[in-house]
Design a protein around this motif. Structure first.
Motif, mmCIF file in Angstrom:
data_model
loop_
_atom_site.group_PDB
_atom_site.id
_atom_site.type_symbol
_atom_site.label_atom_id
_atom_site.label_comp_id
_atom_site.label_asym_id
_atom_site.label_seq_id
_atom_site.Cartn_x
_atom_site.Cartn_y
_atom_site.Cartn_z
ATOM 1 N N VAL A 2 6.204 17.226 5.624
ATOM 2 C CA VAL A 2 5.605 16.266 4.694
ATOM 3 C C VAL A 2 4.370 15.691 5.381
ATOM 4 O O VAL A 2 4.471 15.097 6.461
ATOM 5 C CB VAL A 2 6.599 15.147 4.326
ATOM 6 C CG1 VAL A 2 5.912 14.084 3.479
ATOM 7 C CG2 VAL A 2 7.804 15.723 3.583
ATOM 8 N N TRP A 3 3.214 15.891 4.760
ATOM 9 C CA TRP A 3 1.935 15.506 5.338
ATOM 10 C C TRP A 3 1.462 14.197 4.719
ATOM 11 O O TRP A 3 1.641 13.972 3.516
ATOM 12 C CB TRP A 3 0.890 16.585 5.091
ATOM 13 C CG TRP A 3 1.226 17.925 5.670
ATOM 14 C CD1 TRP A 3 2.112 18.836 5.157
ATOM 15 C CD2 TRP A 3 0.688 18.514 6.852
ATOM 16 N NE1 TRP A 3 2.152 19.952 5.960
ATOM 17 C CE2 TRP A 3 1.298 19.785 7.003
ATOM 18 C CE3 TRP A 3 -0.253 18.101 7.788
ATOM 19 C CZ2 TRP A 3 0.990 20.635 8.068
ATOM 20 C CZ3 TRP A 3 -0.566 18.940 8.842
ATOM 21 C CH2 TRP A 3 0.053 20.196 8.981
ATOM 22 N N ILE A 4 0.819 13.368 5.526
ATOM 23 C CA ILE A 4 0.325 12.072 5.065
ATOM 24 C C ILE A 4 -1.165 11.946 5.324
ATOM 25 O O ILE A 4 -1.685 12.479 6.316
ATOM 26 C CB ILE A 4 1.102 10.916 5.748
ATOM 27 C CG1 ILE A 4 0.773 9.578 5.094
ATOM 28 C CG2 ILE A 4 0.826 10.879 7.259
ATOM 29 C CD1 ILE A 4 1.718 8.462 5.511
ATOM 30 N N TRP A 5 -1.843 11.248 4.423
ATOM 31 C CA TRP A 5 -3.277 10.952 4.540
ATOM 32 C C TRP A 5 -3.407 9.447 4.737
ATOM 33 O O TRP A 5 -3.022 8.665 3.858
ATOM 34 C CB TRP A 5 -3.994 11.415 3.284
ATOM 35 C CG TRP A 5 -5.487 11.250 3.294
ATOM 36 C CD1 TRP A 5 -6.194 10.139 2.942
ATOM 37 C CD2 TRP A 5 -6.454 12.243 3.661
ATOM 38 N NE1 TRP A 5 -7.539 10.375 3.066
ATOM 39 C CE2 TRP A 5 -7.735 11.661 3.505
ATOM 40 C CE3 TRP A 5 -6.366 13.564 4.100
ATOM 41 C CZ2 TRP A 5 -8.903 12.352 3.768
ATOM 42 C CZ3 TRP A 5 -7.531 14.259 4.368
ATOM 43 C CH2 TRP A 5 -8.788 13.661 4.209
ATOM 44 N N LEU A 6 -3.959 9.026 5.865
ATOM 45 C CA LEU A 6 -4.021 7.607 6.203
ATOM 46 C C LEU A 6 -5.278 6.911 5.708
ATOM 47 O O LEU A 6 -5.327 5.681 5.664
ATOM 48 C CB LEU A 6 -3.926 7.435 7.725
ATOM 49 C CG LEU A 6 -2.655 7.939 8.403
ATOM 50 C CD1 LEU A 6 -2.764 7.776 9.908
ATOM 51 C CD2 LEU A 6 -1.425 7.213 7.867
ATOM 52 N N GLY A 7 -6.295 7.680 5.346
ATOM 53 C CA GLY A 7 -7.589 7.086 5.030
ATOM 54 C C GLY A 7 -7.818 6.876 3.542
ATOM 55 O O GLY A 7 -6.922 6.477 2.803
ATOM 56 N N ASP A 8 -9.036 7.155 3.102
ATOM 57 C CA ASP A 8 -9.446 6.951 1.720
ATOM 58 C C ASP A 8 -8.689 7.930 0.819
ATOM 59 O O ASP A 8 -8.877 9.146 0.925
ATOM 60 C CB ASP A 8 -10.954 7.192 1.613
ATOM 61 C CG ASP A 8 -11.496 6.925 0.219
ATOM 62 O OD1 ASP A 8 -10.692 6.750 -0.719
ATOM 63 O OD2 ASP A 8 -12.736 6.903 0.071
ATOM 64 N N PRO A 9 -7.830 7.440 -0.084
ATOM 65 C CA PRO A 9 -7.052 8.357 -0.929
ATOM 66 C C PRO A 9 -7.916 9.281 -1.776
ATOM 67 O O PRO A 9 -7.489 10.392 -2.105
ATOM 68 C CB PRO A 9 -6.228 7.399 -1.819
ATOM 69 C CG PRO A 9 -6.196 6.105 -1.080
ATOM 70 C CD PRO A 9 -7.499 6.023 -0.341
ATOM 71 N N ARG A 26 0.823 -1.207 0.000
ATOM 72 C CA ARG A 26 0.000 0.000 0.000
ATOM 73 C C ARG A 26 0.858 1.259 0.000
ATOM 74 O O ARG A 26 1.903 1.319 0.645
ATOM 75 C CB ARG A 26 -0.934 0.009 1.214
ATOM 76 C CG ARG A 26 -1.858 1.218 1.227
ATOM 77 C CD ARG A 26 -2.884 1.179 2.323
ATOM 78 N NE ARG A 26 -3.662 2.414 2.338
ATOM 79 C CZ ARG A 26 -4.622 2.704 3.212
ATOM 80 N NH1 ARG A 26 -4.948 1.821 4.154
ATOM 81 N NH2 ARG A 26 -5.268 3.861 3.149
ATOM 82 N N THR A 27 0.399 2.238 -0.736
ATOM 83 C CA THR A 27 1.012 3.562 -0.720
ATOM 84 C C THR A 27 0.050 4.548 -0.068
ATOM 85 O O THR A 27 -1.163 4.305 -0.006
ATOM 86 C CB THR A 27 1.346 4.051 -2.138
ATOM 87 O OG1 THR A 27 0.125 4.198 -2.877
ATOM 88 C CG2 THR A 27 2.260 3.060 -2.843
ATOM 89 N N TYR A 28 0.584 5.676 0.389
ATOM 90 C CA TYR A 28 -0.219 6.692 1.064
ATOM 91 C C TYR A 28 0.044 8.055 0.435
ATOM 92 O O TYR A 28 1.197 8.385 0.116
ATOM 93 C CB TYR A 28 0.119 6.743 2.552
ATOM 94 C CG TYR A 28 -0.269 5.484 3.298
ATOM 95 C CD1 TYR A 28 -1.489 5.390 3.958
ATOM 96 C CD2 TYR A 28 0.588 4.384 3.319
ATOM 97 C CE1 TYR A 28 -1.851 4.227 4.624
ATOM 98 C CE2 TYR A 28 0.226 3.219 3.987
ATOM 99 C CZ TYR A 28 -0.991 3.154 4.629
ATOM 100 O OH TYR A 28 -1.353 1.996 5.284
ATOM 101 N N PRO A 29 -0.999 8.872 0.248
ATOM 102 C CA PRO A 29 -0.792 10.215 -0.303
ATOM 103 C C PRO A 29 0.113 11.049 0.600
ATOM 104 O O PRO A 29 -0.047 11.052 1.837
ATOM 105 C CB PRO A 29 -2.214 10.800 -0.344
ATOM 106 C CG PRO A 29 -3.119 9.609 -0.379
ATOM 107 C CD PRO A 29 -2.438 8.561 0.447
ATOM 108 N N LEU A 30 1.060 11.736 -0.014
ATOM 109 C CA LEU A 30 1.961 12.644 0.695
ATOM 110 C C LEU A 30 1.935 14.000 0.004
ATOM 111 O O LEU A 30 1.872 14.080 -1.222
ATOM 112 C CB LEU A 30 3.398 12.123 0.697
ATOM 113 C CG LEU A 30 3.756 10.898 1.536
ATOM 114 C CD1 LEU A 30 5.246 10.608 1.418
ATOM 115 C CD2 LEU A 30 3.380 11.103 2.999
#
Length: 372
Positions: free
Chosen positions: A114-121, A103-107
């Motif tokens: 650097v901000w990350i989104w853990l949920g629904d891309p 899995r990849t995560y939006p950054l």
């Protein structure tokens, strides 16, 4: 819509700081965020990437492997994964299993983080990243650090939304009796919560007096703005008493912004990213170092209390939090977090009312929500 397990106290459909921008480079950085083990790095064209830190094959941590070009090579059997998380090489075979992905995560890189989104891309809208422009605005000089705290992230939110504790914990730096004795105002809206305190014609505490640089009483302000789920910007400063600061004229003093954003690591730990931005002595490294060192001591004093609080909560699971008027900011902040959690689990917001130290039981409210 992403379903959040009941035990999670943090929303997944939200932006969290994963790292400082300088931490994410061509070396692989292992970090746990929201209970997820991740590896972060940059591609050759400087794009930040976050992959789950477990090979599809035998779950070996990819962070222990090698970065070759833009592909990560598993340290165990040599499978290679591109920045989209897809396997592009398997040892001893020509056919690559199409299911071999991680899995990849939006950054998003913004405001030196650097901000990350853990949920629904599909819901990862970068325009909802909190505004922390002071971190790199030419009119401000900002610097900070990261603390790793062994406590739930919401305890840090509580701490920052009620600065009364400065009087008792930070007595040699930013605290004095005026903080605990001065009335304040709490307001809230869909975007967040604001707690405003003006302390008029008072003696400045040591940390602020050093920056003020002159004798005499001051008008001091603390304007705390919470953006859910875990970012808090505190507008602070002092100006010559009676010079008009409450009406907007801060020219006879200085302004600083204490920028705080807290990222859950697990239910019992968090990454606390902070900076302090000032409007005087631009680029002066001596001031930058002095202020960073001073605030580090302040936050380490908080850390001692918050980690002790977490330990007591775990040792006394039957105990509940009681609320005072000074807790109005943190109470509204927790309600905002609850609304995000409720939206993700499709539970009516009112069903999520009543948070506690761990989020697993209702709290006893013994005071009105609004503050004096």
């Amino acid at each position: 819509m992403t379903s959040v397990p009941e035990q999670h106290s943090f929303p997944l459909n939200a932006w969290y700081v994963a790292a400082w921008d300088h931490e994410v480079n061509r070396n692989m950085l292992a970090r746990t965020i929201g209970g997820k083990r991740l590896v972060l790095y940059r591609t050759q064209d400087d794009k930040p990437v976050a992959l789950e830190d477990a090979c599809w094959h035998r779950l070996a941590p990819l962070s222990l492997g090698r970065l070759e070009g833009d592909t990560v090579t598993c340290p165990y059997h040599g499978l290679k994964f591109n920045s989209a998380g897809r396997c592009v090489h398997m040892p001893s075979q020509d056919t690559i299993n199409p299911a071999a992905t991680v899995r990849t995560y939006p950054l998003v890189q913004k405001h030196r983080f650097v901000w990350i989104w853990l949920g629904d891309p599909a819901l990862a809208d970068s325009s909802s990243i909190p505004d922390l422009h002071w971190n790199q605005h030419p009119g401000w000089t900002a610097d900070g650090e990261t603390l790793h705290l062994a406590c739930n992230y919401r305890l840090v939110v509580d701490n920052l939304m009620d600065l009364t504790h400065e009087t008792f914990i930070h007595t040699t730096s930013i605290g004095n009796r005026a903080v605990a004795e001065t009335p304040f105002e709490t307001t809230h809206d869909e975007a967040g919560v604001t707690v405003t305190r003006w302390m008029l014609d008072i003696e400045p505490p040591p940390f602020l007096k050093r920056q003020y640089g002159r004798e005499g009483n001051v008008d001091r302000w603390q304007i705390i703005r919470f953006t859910p789920p875990s970012t808090i910007v505190i507008d602070v400063g002092v100006a010559q008493a009676g010079s008009g600061a409450p009406n907007g004229d801060r020219s006879k003093g200085f302004t600083g912004y204490v920028i705080n954003t807290i990222t859950p690591e697990t239910e019992g730990s968090c990454h606390y990213f902070w900076t302090y931005a000032r409007d005087f002595a631009p680029g002066d490294q001596r001031w930058t170092t002095e202020l960073r060192t001073g605030l580090r001591r302040v936050f380490q004093e908080d850390q001692l209390v918050l980690e002790a609080q977490e330990r007591e909560m775990k040792a006394r699971p039957e105990k509940r939090f009681y609320e005072l008027n000074i807790d109005s900011g943190s109470m509204w902040a927790r309600k905002a977090i609850d609304r995000l959690l409720a939206a993700e689990t499709r539970i009516a917001p009112q069903a999520a009312a009543g948070t506690t130290a761990t989020g697993s039981r209702p709290a006893d409210h013994t005071a009105a929500v609004s503050a004096p």
